[in-house]
Motif scaffolding. Structure first.
Motif, PDB file in Angstrom:
ATOM      1  N   ILE A  53     -78.372  16.142   2.430  1.00 29.02           N
ATOM      2  CA  ILE A  53     -79.018  17.447   2.441  1.00 29.02           C
ATOM      3  C   ILE A  53     -80.352  17.360   3.175  1.00 29.02           C
ATOM      4  CG2 ILE A  53     -80.005  19.199   0.936  1.00 29.02           C
ATOM      5  CD1 ILE A  53     -77.829  18.074  -1.123  1.00 29.02           C
ATOM      6  N   THR A  54     -80.612  18.304   4.109  1.00 31.54           N
ATOM      7  CA  THR A  54     -81.843  18.235   4.905  1.00 31.54           C
ATOM      8  C   THR A  54     -83.050  18.693   4.080  1.00 31.54           C
ATOM      9  OG1 THR A  54     -81.639  20.490   5.682  1.00 31.54           O
ATOM     10  CG2 THR A  54     -80.511  18.803   6.970  1.00 31.54           C
ATOM     11  N   PRO A  55     -84.300  18.275   4.491  1.00 30.65           N
ATOM     12  CA  PRO A  55     -85.491  18.654   3.737  1.00 30.65           C
ATOM     13  C   PRO A  55     -85.614  20.164   3.498  1.00 30.65           C
ATOM     14  CG  PRO A  55     -86.065  16.960   5.297  1.00 30.65           C
ATOM     15  CD  PRO A  55     -84.620  17.300   5.532  1.00 30.65           C
ATOM     16  N   ARG A  56     -85.231  20.991   4.497  1.00 29.29           N
ATOM     17  CA  ARG A  56     -85.398  22.434   4.288  1.00 29.29           C
ATOM     18  C   ARG A  56     -84.462  22.967   3.227  1.00 29.29           C
ATOM     19  NH1 ARG A  56     -87.027  25.279   9.925  1.00 29.29           N
ATOM     20  NH2 ARG A  56     -88.889  24.009  10.172  1.00 29.29           N
ATOM     21  N   TRP A  57     -83.189  22.552   3.298  1.00 27.48           N
ATOM     22  CA  TRP A  57     -82.236  22.940   2.251  1.00 27.48           C
ATOM     23  C   TRP A  57     -82.722  22.440   0.907  1.00 27.48           C
ATOM     24  CZ3 TRP A  57     -78.129  25.898   1.425  1.00 27.48           C
ATOM     25  CH2 TRP A  57     -77.441  26.414   2.529  1.00 27.48           C
ATOM     26  N   ASN A  58     -83.135  21.178   0.926  1.00 30.28           N
ATOM     27  CA  ASN A  58     -83.551  20.563  -0.319  1.00 30.28           C
ATOM     28  C   ASN A  58     -84.773  21.257  -0.899  1.00 30.28           C
ATOM     29  OD1 ASN A  58     -83.003  18.746  -2.234  1.00 30.28           O
ATOM     30  ND2 ASN A  58     -83.599  16.941  -1.069  1.00 30.28           N
ATOM     31  N   ALA A  59     -85.739  21.632  -0.034  1.00 32.66           N
ATOM     32  CA  ALA A  59     -86.943  22.303  -0.515  1.00 32.66           C
ATOM     33  C   ALA A  59     -86.599  23.676  -1.090  1.00 32.66           C
ATOM     34  CB  ALA A  59     -87.955  22.438   0.618  1.00 32.66           C
ATOM     35  N   SER A  60     -85.700  24.416  -0.414  1.00 36.18           N
ATOM     36  CA  SER A  60     -85.265  25.700  -0.966  1.00 36.18           C
ATOM     37  C   SER A  60     -84.607  25.480  -2.321  1.00 36.18           C
ATOM     38  CB  SER A  60     -84.246  26.379  -0.049  1.00 36.18           C
ATOM     39  OG  SER A  60     -84.835  26.701   1.173  1.00 36.18           O
ATOM     40  N   ALA A  61     -83.804  24.428  -2.417  1.00 40.04           N
ATOM     41  CA  ALA A  61     -83.104  24.163  -3.672  1.00 40.04           C
ATOM     42  C   ALA A  61     -84.088  23.787  -4.775  1.00 40.04           C
ATOM     43  CB  ALA A  61     -82.081  23.048  -3.475  1.00 40.04           C
ATOM     44  N   ILE A  62     -85.071  22.930  -4.430  1.00 38.52           N
ATOM     45  CA  ILE A  62     -86.065  22.547  -5.441  1.00 38.52           C
ATOM     46  C   ILE A  62     -86.824  23.779  -5.920  1.00 38.52           C
ATOM     47  CG2 ILE A  62     -88.222  21.293  -5.805  1.00 38.52           C
ATOM     48  CD1 ILE A  62     -87.167  19.110  -3.966  1.00 38.52           C
ATOM     49  N   SER A  63     -87.257  24.620  -4.975  1.00 43.83           N
ATOM     50  CA  SER A  63     -88.003  25.823  -5.353  1.00 43.83           C
ATOM     51  C   SER A  63     -87.121  26.767  -6.152  1.00 43.83           C
ATOM     52  CB  SER A  63     -88.530  26.537  -4.112  1.00 43.83           C
ATOM     53  OG  SER A  63     -89.167  25.624  -3.262  1.00 43.83           O
ATOM     54  N   GLY A  64     -85.861  26.915  -5.711  1.00 41.16           N
ATOM     55  CA  GLY A  64     -84.954  27.817  -6.414  1.00 41.16           C
ATOM     56  C   GLY A  64     -84.740  27.387  -7.846  1.00 41.16           C
ATOM     57  N   GLU A  65     -84.686  26.081  -8.027  1.00 41.76           N
ATOM     58  CA  GLU A  65     -84.454  25.560  -9.363  1.00 41.76           C
ATOM     59  C   GLU A  65     -85.715  25.658 -10.212  1.00 41.76           C
ATOM     60  OE1 GLU A  65     -81.878  22.026  -9.953  1.00 41.76           O
ATOM     61  OE2 GLU A  65     -83.821  21.070  -9.948  1.00 41.76           O
ATOM     62  N   TYR A  66     -86.856  25.487  -9.559  1.00 37.54           N
ATOM     63  CA  TYR A  66     -88.132  25.409 -10.274  1.00 37.54           C
ATOM     64  C   TYR A  66     -88.600  26.786 -10.755  1.00 37.54           C
ATOM     65  CZ  TYR A  66     -92.982  23.929 -11.031  1.00 37.54           C
ATOM     66  OH  TYR A  66     -94.210  23.645 -11.564  1.00 37.54           O
ATOM     67  N   LEU A  67     -88.344  27.834  -9.947  1.00 43.56           N
ATOM     68  CA  LEU A  67     -88.837  29.171 -10.286  1.00 43.56           C
ATOM     69  C   LEU A  67     -87.969  29.748 -11.394  1.00 43.56           C
ATOM     70  CD1 LEU A  67     -89.590  30.368  -6.691  1.00 43.56           C
ATOM     71  CD2 LEU A  67     -91.244  29.761  -8.450  1.00 43.56           C
ATOM     72  N   SER A  68     -88.461  29.619 -12.611  1.00 40.95           N
ATOM     73  CA  SER A  68     -87.658  29.945 -13.777  1.00 40.95           C
ATOM     74  C   SER A  68     -88.025  31.324 -14.305  1.00 40.95           C
ATOM     75  CB  SER A  68     -87.913  28.901 -14.857  1.00 40.95           C
ATOM     76  OG  SER A  68     -89.241  29.023 -15.315  1.00 40.95           O
ATOM     77  N   ALA A  69     -87.496  31.622 -15.487  1.00 40.23           N
ATOM     78  CA  ALA A  69     -87.854  32.863 -16.173  1.00 40.23           C
ATOM     79  C   ALA A  69     -89.364  32.968 -16.334  1.00 40.23           C
ATOM     80  CB  ALA A  69     -87.182  32.909 -17.544  1.00 40.23           C
ATOM     81  N   ALA A  70     -90.019  31.815 -16.559  1.00 35.91           N
ATOM     82  CA  ALA A  70     -91.463  31.829 -16.770  1.00 35.91           C
ATOM     83  C   ALA A  70     -92.189  32.312 -15.518  1.00 35.91           C
ATOM     84  CB  ALA A  70     -91.946  30.436 -17.144  1.00 35.91           C
ATOM     85  N   SER A  71     -91.682  31.933 -14.331  1.00 39.50           N
ATOM     86  CA  SER A  71     -92.335  32.364 -13.100  1.00 39.50           C
ATOM     87  C   SER A  71     -91.956  33.786 -12.743  1.00 39.50           C
ATOM     88  CB  SER A  71     -91.926  31.438 -11.941  1.00 39.50           C
ATOM     89  OG  SER A  71     -92.330  30.134 -12.211  1.00 39.50           O
ATOM     90  N   PHE A  72     -90.671  34.092 -12.883  1.00 39.60           N
ATOM     91  CA  PHE A  72     -90.187  35.391 -12.414  1.00 39.60           C
ATOM     92  C   PHE A  72     -90.669  36.525 -13.323  1.00 39.60           C
ATOM     93  CE2 PHE A  72     -87.344  38.750 -11.210  1.00 39.60           C
ATOM     94  CZ  PHE A  72     -87.132  38.527  -9.858  1.00 39.60           C
ATOM     95  N   LEU A  73     -90.578  36.331 -14.652  1.00 37.74           N
ATOM     96  CA  LEU A  73     -90.992  37.379 -15.585  1.00 37.74           C
ATOM     97  C   LEU A  73     -92.290  37.019 -16.307  1.00 37.74           C
ATOM     98  CD1 LEU A  73     -87.597  38.099 -17.409  1.00 37.74           C
ATOM     99  CD2 LEU A  73     -88.531  39.301 -15.449  1.00 37.74           C
TER     100      LEU A  73
END
Lengths: 84, 511
Positions: free
Chosen positions: B41-61
């Motif tokens: 997996i390339t760094p850009r895909w991986n970074a999107s995936a890390i951010s996607g996983e990290y931004l939880s209910a706590a961040s969104f709401l």
């Protein structure tokens, strides 16, 4: 080997120290100088500008600088080992 | 808000999540693919995936909800969530990748050569993961309740079931695609309503106008260190929160698993820098919801503050436009619960599978089972504990519960990783002692919080934001105990240090 670890550690501590000093002094500034809590620029209060917007580019730039220096340390190490 | 439209939005996210998951399943054939996506997996895909996983209910709401109630001090939450990745970058990113560890217990075992330290870490991964999954389930319950009026159990159960199915079916490969997709979905869902509001702004409605129109008691809300919303000792609370978030990120179980998918230490660093940019972009938006909420949804301040992101679009635009935007935001919120819960479940299930289940299953069936099936059972177990916890614990704000998970991580895994990577005189006994002392202190504070914190004063401040005392306590414990037990310094320390710090380009014996 230990010189590689030491220069990486020095770099790491410098970045943590720098960010810690900048971030850590923000609450202290609000605490010691209450006027800064309400001071407004273009209608936006200073705390919201700092914490809502300005910190992010600062953190990003710190990260970019760190990566460039860390890679340079590693490249020099690799070349040094390669020469031996 | 229109429940039909929002339910459609949520349904689409679920279908897309499962769809991409199945697509990934077709690709992942062997066990090594299944776990780590072959590191392809390339760094850009991986970074999107890390951010996607990290931004939880706590961040969104949660962040918007906390800022809405407590004001400017809560902006530190999003700052801390981001700076946590800078600390991760400079302290552990490249060495951790070079250690070759897939989970925190893996790292502990190879670095400290001890099965006991490994087992303590496994317990902590399950504990921190559970504390982190709890608010995801609560957020899901809250969203479904806001949209349809159904009791909170429904939304929580939906997320729990989908996550278990998806994790058990797809493993890591599909998760990477799902997470990357969900970062961009979350950003779009959060940003679009704000842009439309700004375009359609009438005088006094836009955020700057709202901030300017606050007077008297309301003006206090916009000031930092104001104790608005009844938070005592704001200066201590601010520093303690910042410590927990900055140093807790590196110890979150689902974050390390992600770093293993980088091909080498350099890629791990570059990925982290992209993550910082993606997170910064996302965190520009929650405070705007909170500011607009003060003007358009003041009733939520004393009520369901965590729903402000969901409620705001339909409050500002009555009619179809508001319904559409509301549906988009509800879909984004669901993406947040699904992605974070999936990542955590993968991480917890991996630990349960390796450390608890596999040996027992082998004994029970005489080796007549597939490794992948053990992982699937583990995924079910990993979600069961937080689901039960969700049913028995009381309401606590989303971002506060997540803050406690960070505090436990900062008081346990942070000292173990930081000293383990940079200090060659750390002893195995010191590592175990630090994990136990920091873990017991921070978990005790977390439990007191979940089941009812002291009403006010220093007692409350110290329990609500424990990191400022539990984290130094853990560091001091490791250092003092290591100094007292130099005979338990791992025999392979020198070789570990070489492996952790040498660039991959240099040809050395990596043990």
């Amino acid at each position: 080997m230990s010189s590689l670890i030491q220069s990486q550690l020095r770099l790491t501590l410098a970045v943590i120290g720098g960010t810690g000093l900048i971030l850590g002094s923000i609450p202290l500034l609000f605490w010691l100088a209450p006027a800064t809590r309400t001071f407004a620029i273009f209608g936006l209060p200073l705390p919201w500008i700092i914490l809502g917007i300005v910190v992010y580019p600062v953190v990003y730039v710190a990260a970019r600088i760190y990566v460039r220096k860390a890679e340079r340390i590693e490249t020099e190490f690799t070349e040094f080992v390669g020469r031996q | 808000m229109s429940s039909a439209m929002s339910l459609t939005g949520i349904g689409l996210v679920i279908v897309a999540t499962i769809g991409i998951g199945l697509f990934g399943l077709r690709i992942s054939r062997t066990t090594s693919d299944f776990y780590v996506a072959s590191r392809a997996i390339t760094p850009r895909w991986n970074a999107s995936a890390i951010s996607g996983e990290y931004l939880s209910a706590a961040s969104f709401l949660g962040v918007a909800g906390l800022v809405l109630v407590n004001g400017a001090d809560m902006l530190w939450f999003s700052v801390g969530y981001t700076v946590g990745y800078l600390m991760l970058l400079v302290l552990v990113a490249a060495p951790l990748r070079r250690s070759g560890a897939y989970t925190l217990p893996d790292f502990a075992e190879t670095r400290f050569e001890s099965a006991i330290v490994r087992r303590i870490c496994s317990g902590l991964v399950v504990g921190i993961g559970t504390l982190y999954l709890l608010p995801q389930l609560r957020g899901a319950g809250l969203t479904v309740q806001t949209v349809t009026g159904a009791p909170p159990d429904v939304g929580a159960a939906v997320v729990a079931i989908i996550v278990v199915i998806n994790v058990a079916a797809g493993g890591m490969r599909s998760i990477t695609f799902v997470q990357a997709f969900q970062y961009w979905l979350k950003l779009t869902a959060l940003a679009t309503p704000i842009f439309i509001i700004l375009i359609a702004w009438r005088s006094g409605d836009h955020p700057v106008g709202v901030l300017q129109s606050l007077h008297g008691a309301a003006a206090e809300w916009a000031e930092p260190l104001s104790t608005a919303g009844g938070r005592d000792h704001p200066l201590y609370a601010t520093y303690s929160l910042l410590l927990a978030l900055c140093f807790g990120t590196m110890g979150l179980p689902h974050v390390l698993v992600r770093f293993y998918t980088n091909p080498d230490g350099r890629a791990a660093r570059r990925t982290t820098v992209v993550v910082l940019a993606l997170l910064s972009l996302f965190y520009l938006f929650p405070p705007v919801y909170a500011i607009l909420g003060r003007s358009f949804a003041p009733d939520l301040v004393a009520g369901a503050a965590d729903t402000v992101v969901l409620e705001l679009p339909s409050r500002i635009f009555p009619g179809t436009a508001g319904d559409l935007l509301g549906a988009l935001v509800a879909a984004g919120a669901f993406a947040a619960f699904l992605s974070t819960s999936s990542g955590l479940t993968v991480a917890i299930a991996g630990v349960i599978d390796q450390d608890l289940l596999r040996t027992r299953l082998t004994r029970l069936t005489g080796g007549d089972y597939l490794a992948v099936n053990s992982f699937r059972i583990a995924a079910l177990l990993a979600m069961s504990v937080p689901y039960v916890a969700f049913r028995v614990t009381g309401a606590l704000s989303l971002a506060d519960t997540v803050g406690l998970a960070f505090a436990v991580a900062a008081s346990t895994f942070c000292p173990m990783l930081v000293l383990g990577i940079w200090w060659r005189r750390m002893s195995t006994t010191g590592a175990a002692a630090g994990l136990i002392v920091g873990g017991v202190a921070a978990s005790a504070a977390a439990l007191v919080n979940v089941f009812g914190a002291p009403a006010d004063g220093w007692a409350r401040a110290l329990v609500v934001q424990p990191a400022a005392w539990t984290m130094p306590l853990a560091f001091i414990t490791v250092i003092v105990v290591s100094k007292l037990t130099p005979n338990t310094i791992p025999a392979g320390t020198a070789r570990s240090m070489v492996r952790l710090h040498t660039p991959e380009a240099v040809d050395v014996d990596r043990g």
